[in-house]
Scaffold this motif. Structure first.
Motif, PDB file in Angstrom:
ATOM      1  N   GLY A 190       0.790  -1.233   0.000  1.00 17.28           N
ATOM      2  CA  GLY A 190       0.000   0.000   0.000  1.00 17.28           C
ATOM      3  C   GLY A 190       0.813   1.268   0.000  1.00 17.28           C
ATOM      4  O   GLY A 190       0.305   2.342  -0.314  1.00 17.28           O
ATOM      5  N   GLY A 191       2.097   1.192   0.385  1.00 16.15           N
ATOM      6  CA  GLY A 191       2.948   2.369   0.356  1.00 16.15           C
ATOM      7  C   GLY A 191       2.762   3.319   1.519  1.00 16.15           C
ATOM      8  O   GLY A 191       3.351   4.393   1.546  1.00 16.15           O
ATOM      9  N   GLU A 192       1.954   2.966   2.504  1.00 15.73           N
ATOM     10  CA  GLU A 192       1.692   3.861   3.634  1.00 15.73           C
ATOM     11  C   GLU A 192       2.388   3.415   4.910  1.00 15.73           C
ATOM     12  O   GLU A 192       2.239   4.052   5.944  1.00 15.73           O
ATOM     13  CB  GLU A 192       0.172   3.943   3.892  1.00 15.73           C
ATOM     14  N   GLY A 193       3.149   2.335   4.858  1.00 11.10           N
ATOM     15  CA  GLY A 193       3.807   1.854   6.063  1.00 11.10           C
ATOM     16  C   GLY A 193       2.865   1.037   6.921  1.00 11.10           C
ATOM     17  O   GLY A 193       1.741   0.706   6.530  1.00 11.10           O
ATOM     18  N   LEU A 194       3.301   0.693   8.123  1.00 15.06           N
ATOM     19  CA  LEU A 194       2.547  -0.195   8.995  1.00 15.06           C
ATOM     20  C   LEU A 194       1.510   0.520   9.858  1.00 15.06           C
ATOM     21  O   LEU A 194       0.558  -0.093  10.307  1.00 15.06           O
ATOM     22  CB  LEU A 194       3.517  -0.934   9.926  1.00 15.06           C
ATOM     23  N   PHE A 195       1.698   1.807  10.107  1.00 17.38           N
ATOM     24  CA  PHE A 195       0.899   2.472  11.131  1.00 17.38           C
ATOM     25  C   PHE A 195       0.313   3.788  10.639  1.00 17.38           C
ATOM     26  O   PHE A 195       0.898   4.483   9.812  1.00 17.38           O
ATOM     27  CB  PHE A 195       1.757   2.734  12.383  1.00 17.38           C
ATOM     28  N   LEU A 196      -0.850   4.123  11.184  1.00 21.03           N
ATOM     29  CA  LEU A 196      -1.503   5.398  10.944  1.00 21.03           C
ATOM     30  C   LEU A 196      -1.842   6.038  12.288  1.00 21.03           C
ATOM     31  O   LEU A 196      -2.085   5.346  13.271  1.00 21.03           O
ATOM     32  CB  LEU A 196      -2.793   5.217  10.134  1.00 21.03           C
ATOM     33  N   THR A 197      -1.846   7.365  12.313  1.00 18.84           N
ATOM     34  CA  THR A 197      -2.258   8.085  13.513  1.00 18.84           C
ATOM     35  C   THR A 197      -3.780   8.200  13.528  1.00 18.84           C
ATOM     36  O   THR A 197      -4.386   8.638  12.558  1.00 18.84           O
ATOM     37  CB  THR A 197      -1.638   9.491  13.536  1.00 18.84           C
ATOM     38  N   LYS A 198      -4.388   7.813  14.631  1.00 20.66           N
ATOM     39  CA  LYS A 198      -5.834   7.909  14.811  1.00 20.66           C
ATOM     40  C   LYS A 198      -6.124   9.069  15.757  1.00 20.66           C
ATOM     41  O   LYS A 198      -5.698   9.071  16.909  1.00 20.66           O
ATOM     42  CB  LYS A 198      -6.386   6.599  15.387  1.00 20.66           C
ATOM     43  N   LEU A 199      -6.853  10.068  15.271  1.00 21.86           N
ATOM     44  CA  LEU A 199      -7.219  11.237  16.066  1.00 21.86           C
ATOM     45  C   LEU A 199      -8.729  11.273  16.212  1.00 21.86           C
ATOM     46  O   LEU A 199      -9.461  11.253  15.220  1.00 21.86           O
ATOM     47  CB  LEU A 199      -6.712  12.510  15.392  1.00 21.86           C
ATOM     48  N   THR A 200      -9.208  11.345  17.453  1.00 22.96           N
ATOM     49  CA  THR A 200     -10.639  11.300  17.729  1.00 22.96           C
ATOM     50  C   THR A 200     -11.058  12.548  18.497  1.00 22.96           C
ATOM     51  O   THR A 200     -10.453  12.901  19.512  1.00 22.96           O
ATOM     52  CB  THR A 200     -10.996  10.041  18.549  1.00 22.96           C
ATOM     53  N   GLY A 201     -12.115  13.220  17.996  1.00 26.18           N
ATOM     54  CA  GLY A 201     -12.609  14.447  18.603  1.00 26.18           C
ATOM     55  C   GLY A 201     -13.362  14.213  19.893  1.00 26.18           C
ATOM     56  O   GLY A 201     -13.570  13.088  20.330  1.00 26.18           O
ATOM     57  N   PRO A 202     -13.735  15.329  20.543  1.00 23.17           N
ATOM     58  CA  PRO A 202     -13.871  16.650  19.937  1.00 23.17           C
ATOM     59  C   PRO A 202     -12.581  17.463  19.950  1.00 23.17           C
ATOM     60  O   PRO A 202     -11.742  17.277  20.817  1.00 23.17           O
ATOM     61  CB  PRO A 202     -14.910  17.326  20.845  1.00 23.17           C
ATOM     62  N   GLY A 203     -12.470  18.369  18.964  1.00 24.68           N
ATOM     63  CA  GLY A 203     -11.340  19.279  18.930  1.00 24.68           C
ATOM     64  C   GLY A 203     -10.836  19.520  17.532  1.00 24.68           C
ATOM     65  O   GLY A 203     -11.234  18.862  16.566  1.00 24.68           O
ATOM     66  N   GLN A 204      -9.945  20.489  17.442  1.00 24.86           N
ATOM     67  CA  GLN A 204      -9.379  20.881  16.154  1.00 24.86           C
ATOM     68  C   GLN A 204      -8.056  20.170  15.914  1.00 24.86           C
ATOM     69  O   GLN A 204      -7.242  19.996  16.821  1.00 24.86           O
ATOM     70  CB  GLN A 204      -9.156  22.400  16.118  1.00 24.86           C
ATOM     71  N   VAL A 205      -7.857  19.767  14.658  1.00 26.24           N
ATOM     72  CA  VAL A 205      -6.639  19.099  14.229  1.00 26.24           C
ATOM     73  C   VAL A 205      -6.022  19.911  13.099  1.00 26.24           C
ATOM     74  O   VAL A 205      -6.718  20.327  12.174  1.00 26.24           O
ATOM     75  CB  VAL A 205      -6.933  17.660  13.741  1.00 26.24           C
ATOM     76  N   ILE A 206      -4.721  20.165  13.181  1.00 25.98           N
ATOM     77  CA  ILE A 206      -4.003  20.886  12.133  1.00 25.98           C
ATOM     78  C   ILE A 206      -3.082  19.908  11.429  1.00 25.98           C
ATOM     79  O   ILE A 206      -2.231  19.266  12.056  1.00 25.98           O
ATOM     80  CB  ILE A 206      -3.188  22.052  12.729  1.00 25.98           C
ATOM     81  N   LEU A 207      -3.256  19.791  10.110  1.00 21.08           N
ATOM     82  CA  LEU A 207      -2.472  18.868   9.290  1.00 21.08           C
ATOM     83  C   LEU A 207      -1.617  19.652   8.301  1.00 21.08           C
ATOM     84  O   LEU A 207      -1.826  20.847   8.089  1.00 21.08           O
ATOM     85  CB  LEU A 207      -3.395  17.912   8.533  1.00 21.08           C
ATOM     86  N   GLN A 208      -0.653  18.966   7.684  1.00 21.30           N
ATOM     87  CA  GLN A 208       0.171  19.576   6.653  1.00 21.30           C
ATOM     88  C   GLN A 208       0.222  18.650   5.443  1.00 21.30           C
ATOM     89  O   GLN A 208       0.179  17.426   5.569  1.00 21.30           O
ATOM     90  CB  GLN A 208       1.578  19.855   7.173  1.00 21.30           C
ATOM     91  N   THR A 209       0.302  19.263   4.247  1.00 18.63           N
ATOM     92  CA  THR A 209       0.257  18.464   3.023  1.00 18.63           C
ATOM     93  C   THR A 209       1.601  17.819   2.700  1.00 18.63           C
ATOM     94  O   THR A 209       1.656  16.852   1.948  1.00 18.63           O
ATOM     95  CB  THR A 209      -0.175  19.326   1.825  1.00 18.63           C
ATOM     96  N   GLN A 210       2.676  18.344   3.250  1.00 23.62           N
ATOM     97  CA  GLN A 210       4.013  17.795   2.993  1.00 23.62           C
ATOM     98  C   GLN A 210       4.462  16.923   4.149  1.00 23.62           C
ATOM     99  O   GLN A 210       4.426  17.348   5.311  1.00 23.62           O
ATOM    100  CB  GLN A 210       5.027  18.918   2.782  1.00 23.62           C
ATOM    101  N   ASN A 211       4.867  15.705   3.837  1.00 22.67           N
ATOM    102  CA  ASN A 211       5.451  14.802   4.835  1.00 22.67           C
ATOM    103  C   ASN A 211       6.962  14.861   4.657  1.00 22.67           C
ATOM    104  O   ASN A 211       7.508  14.325   3.698  1.00 22.67           O
ATOM    105  CB  ASN A 211       4.922  13.384   4.612  1.00 22.67           C
ATOM    106  N   ILE A 212       7.639  15.549   5.576  1.00 19.23           N
ATOM    107  CA  ILE A 212       9.071  15.789   5.414  1.00 19.23           C
ATOM    108  C   ILE A 212       9.866  14.493   5.433  1.00 19.23           C
ATOM    109  O   ILE A 212      10.891  14.361   4.763  1.00 19.23           O
ATOM    110  CB  ILE A 212       9.588  16.760   6.500  1.00 19.23           C
ATOM    111  N   GLY A 213       9.386  13.476   6.169  1.00 16.53           N
ATOM    112  CA  GLY A 213      10.088  12.198   6.202  1.00 16.53           C
ATOM    113  C   GLY A 213      10.075  11.512   4.840  1.00 16.53           C
ATOM    114  O   GLY A 213      11.095  10.999   4.368  1.00 16.53           O
ATOM    115  N   GLU A 214       8.912  11.508   4.190  1.00 15.51           N
ATOM    116  CA  GLU A 214       8.812  10.915   2.855  1.00 15.51           C
ATOM    117  C   GLU A 214       9.642  11.702   1.847  1.00 15.51           C
ATOM    118  O   GLU A 214      10.295  11.139   0.968  1.00 15.51           O
ATOM    119  CB  GLU A 214       7.351  10.860   2.423  1.00 15.51           C
TER     120      GLU A 214
END
Length: 228
Positions: A190-214
């Protein structure tokens, strides 16, 4: 204080102090330029243990505090990677949890702490190590976004799954976990590695489009080896 975001591709934030005694702090080496009338003091900001905690979280052990000696003096902090600089009023968030590398600078009234991840699996596999960073107190902090920012407002019980390198910060009310990608083919093909971060609300999440590691991995793959 007043501030202005300068530039688009490699932005900087320039802060102008309204009065003598106002101060900003950043990790060691984070200052880009400053006017006359600003003094600098470098220390561990809170003691050696806090300094070590920041070091494990991906920041420098030492922090530099810049204090205005007179009104109208200014200082600028620049991004280290193409993207955005995001100003945040910390007291309006109820507290933020940030990934390593997201913190750029903050007013002296903002508190920067290290946070141990609650689950061992999050520490090992979350891409952020055992330690994240927490922002609390009152005042403005500036976060560094790789690429462009994406803001998600999660309702109570609402969940989003994110590649770990695309997480910038989230409110302290958001639950943070790591889940294993399901399925043999998904893991290895799948190209996404073994793990994903799971974030559960309530609340605001700030994401970024660039993954510096990749990004770094792609660059490393293009570098000729000694045998070529």
């Amino acid at each position: 204080m007043k501030y202005e975001i300068i530039g688009n591709t490699m932005p900087a934030v320039e802060v102008t102090f309204d009065r003598a005694g106002e101060a900003m702090y950043t990790q060691s080496g984070g200052m880009a330029w400053m006017s006359a009338g600003v003094s600098m003091e470098t220390n561990t900001r809170g003691g050696v243990l806090r300094g070590l905690g920041r070091m494990f979280a991906g920041e420098s052990m030492f922090m530099a505090t810049y204090t205005a000696g007179r009104p109208g003096s200014s200082i600028a902090f620049s991004a280290t990677f193409p993207g955005e600089i995001l100003p945040v009023r910390v007291e309006e968030t109820g507290g933020l949890v940030c990934q390593k590398g997201a913190f750029l600078a903050a007013e002296d009234s903002v508190k920067l702490d290290t946070i141990l991840t609650k689950k061992l699996s999050s520490g090992f596999f979350g891409g952020e190590g055992f330690i994240l960073q927490g922002l609390s107190g009152r005042g403005t902090a500036f976060l560094e976004i790789d690429g462009n920012k994406v803001v998600k407002n999660l309702g109570a019980g609402e969940t989003i799954y994110v590649d770990t390198g695309n997480v910038v910060a989230f409110q302290s009310s958001v639950k943070y976990e790591i889940e294993t990608v399901k399925g043999f083919a998904n893991i290895f093909l799948g190209g996404e590695g073994l793990f994903l971060t799971k974030l559960t609300g309530p609340g605001q999440v700030i994401l970024q489009t660039q993954n510096i590691g990749e990004f770094a991995g792609r660059i490393a793959g293009m570098i000729p080896t000694g045998g070529n």
